[in-house]
Design an enzyme around this catalytic site. Structure first.
Site, short mmCIF file in Angstrom:
data_model
loop_
_atom_site.label_atom_id
_atom_site.label_comp_id
_atom_site.label_asym_id
_atom_site.label_seq_id
_atom_site.Cartn_x
_atom_site.Cartn_y
_atom_site.Cartn_z
N CYS A 1 102.35 82.02 -22.84
CA CYS A 1 101.20 81.07 -22.48
C CYS A 1 101.19 80.76 -21.02
CB CYS A 1 101.16 79.95 -23.44
SG CYS A 1 99.54 79.18 -23.20
N GLU B 1 101.26 81.37 -30.01
CA GLU B 1 102.18 80.32 -29.70
C GLU B 1 102.64 79.35 -30.54
OE1 GLU B 1 103.29 77.51 -25.97
OE2 GLU B 1 101.38 78.47 -26.00
N LYS C 1 110.57 79.02 -24.49
CA LYS C 1 109.78 78.89 -23.34
C LYS C 1 110.40 78.26 -22.18
CE LYS C 1 104.87 77.84 -22.57
NZ LYS C 1 103.72 77.16 -23.19
N SER D 1 67.05 61.24 -31.83
CA SER D 1 66.18 60.50 -31.22
C SER D 1 64.98 60.75 -30.77
CB SER D 1 67.26 59.81 -30.18
OG SER D 1 67.26 60.98 -29.18
#
Length: 729
Positions: free
Chosen positions: A176, A46, A115, A361
């Site tokens: 999509c 896309e 789309k 850490s």
């Protein structure tokens, strides 16, 4: 009639927003690879011409102008002829912005397909940038700009919802999000005789999302029959999302080809040979035929004489349909390692910086971040061994220590060139164990390690308070108030952030790297701590990017346990067994700071709160109503039930505590370091989880009062039941 064996291609491309010529080069390469494999139809991701994550750049006219200029270059390139091309780009039509696809053949545009259903949930904001095409199965004319009129030989092309008809079949496109809708376009297309569906996607990664995506794609043709080509973006295209590729081809609900989900290949093409007769046989059921015959959803067919399957290929006995194969999935641990590693490499090579720096850490969170960088190095070394030229070029450009042009041979060698770990201790707060674990991990992965103490900087800053106010703040264990304790803890934490950036700026120069450069600082706050606000604003949670920022503690522990064996890092075991601690308060014989004790809840409980708040959309009152059942001390224990056992009052206290701290700390989310998106309950305020950051006091809220009312009813009912039980006894 034409033949019935058709070779088709789909692809995953590692596009980059607004990288116009680079994006075009990758598109052309994918077309060449598809043609080389004998494919006659190619579909790409896309918005592949401009890059999916262009976001508010879609409001700029330049994006539409340059997209059409790249489209012209593609149309002019004769090496891309003799194949049907489905390419994604933004289109401005009659002053309306569309997310669209152009279907091309031999230098001409056959159709521009906009789309119809836009993604607008979670990280997606398509309705902010585009307008959906709201007229199913209708078309109109698109007026071509002059730069395309010259090539097309016409002033207009069709624009809208139509399909392409070849001598032997018909193919249509959905984009999509349309696949995820209840009434997806492929349903009507299949009933109207369309046998091949292409899907151009920009679908980003979250943990275990591939399973959902695969089921939807397989289901698309399991009911309706047909050939489904799924294309997707892959990699980091400039945002906090990783697009996880996995281009695939499905026939009648069965996977016949599946690409990689995580890869450093900028271009990956997946091809398969499919038999159209299998589609026709699959669609022979009477009920399907009746629905198709009575359907009013008829598509305009754009005719082309281009054959997807020339008849003479049917006599090629060496050509045969690609056989079905089982779907390929990764475990959660593998997904974390591969997604994090690939994303970090894309980010590093595209940022132009010299490497990464992580404040270690000695705890599991910074350990997980460091292990993800090591995973990146493993992936890169494998790509070098596989001969990936783009990776080799990037490594030569980034790695400038040692002999010029010499490539690192092991992950540890690469790690030493691009990765710095720094332990910033305090003589009274930091334990020998955390300092030792940090050094062990650095030795195991090969990072350039700095071990220092920040006592002098801390004392100098603290002295400012004493000299200015005459007040000497003390830690809680030394008799100080809560505010004094917080002030001194935050002071240390913020000094560490400043120190990390200081070393990140100068270390490449200090180490003699030609051209100097700087290091990107990585953060290590997990999703639960961010949600609860258990971090200091502008401490080491403030960084350039955070690869673990949307991963919870449980998944991080699973990843570290997996990496201990898979990466052969036995030193990771010590991180798994250590009690999580911030080490911001002095250690005494009676007291050692603990994260879960400080937070008033466990990390497992935080995950539950996070999921119910975001995914289940529950506020304080609804969450209490849910958890008073899920965590009930009165429930019967069943196999697989790992939830805690709490009284209704304890549940109420837990829920109230979570929302109280969530509300007072929400302001920290506004400056939260961009995190690689991996979970759908991330509290990322900038893109994903949009909330106010100034709340009324929850402890006086109506929601909390309703919890108290409900709690009173529940406790009365429990008392009555307990009383009846005693009477019966």
């Amino acid at each position: 009639m034409g033949g019935h064996l058709v070779t088709v291609a789909t692809c995953s491309l590692n596009q980059w927003v607004l990288d116009w010529e680079g994006n075009l080069q990758r598109i052309v390469e994918s077309i060449h690879l598809a043609k080389k494999a004998g494919a006659r139809l190619r579909v790409g991701p896309e918005l592949e011409i401009c890059g999916y994550s262009s976001l508010d750049h879609f409001h700029e006219l330049d994006v539409y102008t340059h997209s059409l200029e790249m489209l012209r270059k593609l149309l002019e390139d004769e090496s891309c002829h003799d194949i049907l091309i489905d390419v994604g780009l933004p289109i401005l039509h009659r002053n309306i912005r569309y997310n669209a696809r152009a279907i091309l053949l031999n230098g001409k545009i056959l159709l521009i397909r906009p789309k119809m259903w836009l993604a607008n949930d979670g990280n997606y904001r398509e309705m902010r940038h585009f307008t959906p095409w709201m007229r199913p199965r209708e078309t109109e004319l698109f007026h071509l700009p002059k730069i395309l009129q010259e090539i097309q030989g016409e002033t207009h092309v069709l624009f809208g919802d139509a399909v392409i008809s070849t001598p032997e079949t018909a193919f249509g496109a959905e984009t999509c999000e349309e696949l995820f809708t209840p009434k997806a376009p492929h349903i009507d297309m299949a009933l109207d005789g369309v046998e091949i569906i292409t899907n151009s996607s920009g679908s980003h990664f979250t943990l275990q999302k591939l399973d959902v995506r695969l089921k939807l794609i397989m289901e698309a043709t399991r009911k309706s029959g047909g050939v489904y080509l799924y294309a997707n973006q892959q990699g980091c295209d400039g945002e906090r999302l990783y697009f996880d590729g996995c281009a695939m081809i499905i026939v009648n609900g069965d996977i016949v080809a599946q690409g990689s989900q995580f890869s450093l290949n900028d271009v990956e093409v997946v091809t398969a040979t499919v038999d159209l007769e299998e589609v026709r046989a699959y669609r022979s059921s009477i009920s399907r035929g009746l629905q198709a015959a009575t359907s009013n959803a008829k598509y305009q067919r754009i005719q082309t004489s281009f054959e997807l399957s020339p008849e003479d290929e049917d006599t090629d006995i060496w050509k045969k349909p690609t056989l079905p194969r089982p779907p390929r999935y990764h475990s959660v641990e593998e997904e974390i390692a591969l997604c994090g590693g690939c994303y970090l490499w894309d980010y590093l090579r595209r940022s132009g910086t010299a490497g990464y720096l992580v404040p270690l850490s000695g705890g599991i969170d910074s350990c997980a971040t460091a292990t993800l960088v090591f995973s990146m190095c493993r992936i890169v070394i494998q790509a070098i061994q596989d001969g990936n030229q783009q990776v080799i070029e990037d490594v030569k450009r980034i790695c400038k220590y040692g002999k010029e042009g010499e490539l690192p041979k092991t992950p540890q060698e690469l790690c030493n060139q691009v990765f710095t770990t720094i332990y910033m201790g305090m003589s009274k707060q930091s334990s020998a164990e955390t300092r030792g674990r940090a050094k062990e991990l650095s030795d195991a992965i090969g990072s350039y390690h700095v071990n220092l103490d920040i006592d002098e900087a801390y004392e100098a800053q603290k002295k400012l308070i004493v000299q200015t106010t005459g007040f000497d703040p003390k830690f809680k264990v030394h008799g100080g108030t809560v505010q004094e304790n917080l002030t001194l803890q935050c002071l240390q934490a913020r000094i560490r952030m400043v120190t990390a950036y200081e070393f990140g700026q100068i270390l490449p120069t200090a180490r003699g790297r030609p051209g100097g450069g700087s290091l990107l600082v990585l953060g290590s706050a997990n999703v639960g701590e961010s949600l609860r606000g258990y971090l200091t604003k502008y401490d080491c949670s403030s960084a350039d990017i955070n690869p673990i920022g949307s991963i919870d503690k449980a998944d991080l522990k699973r990843f570290i346990a997996w990496a201990e064996k898979e990466f052969d890092l036995p030193c990771l075991h010590g991180f798994l067994t250590a009690i999580p601690t911030a080490e911001l308060e002095p250690i005494t014989q009676e007291y050692v700071q603990s994260d879960e004790a400080d937070m008033g809840m466990t990390y497992a409980e935080l995950t539950v709160f996070g999921r119910l708040r975001k995914l289940n959309k529950l506020g304080p009152y609804a969450m209490f109503q849910r958890l008073v059942h899920d965590w009930s001390a009165d429930r019967e224990k069943v196999e697989g039930d790992e939830a805690p056992f709490y009284t209704p009052r304890q549940v109420a206290e837990k829920v109230k505590r979570f929302f109280h701290f969530y509300a007072i700390n929400r302001h920290k989310m506004t400056t939260l370091t961009p995190a690689l998106h991996c979970n759908d309950y991330s509290p990322d305020d900038n893109r994903f989880d949009l909330r106010p950051f100034l709340y009324p006091p929850f402890w006086k809220s109506w929601s909390f009062k309703r919890i108290d009312m409900e709690l009173e009813k529940i406790e009365k009912k429990r008392e009555n039941r307990a009383g009846k039980g005693k009477e019966a006894a």
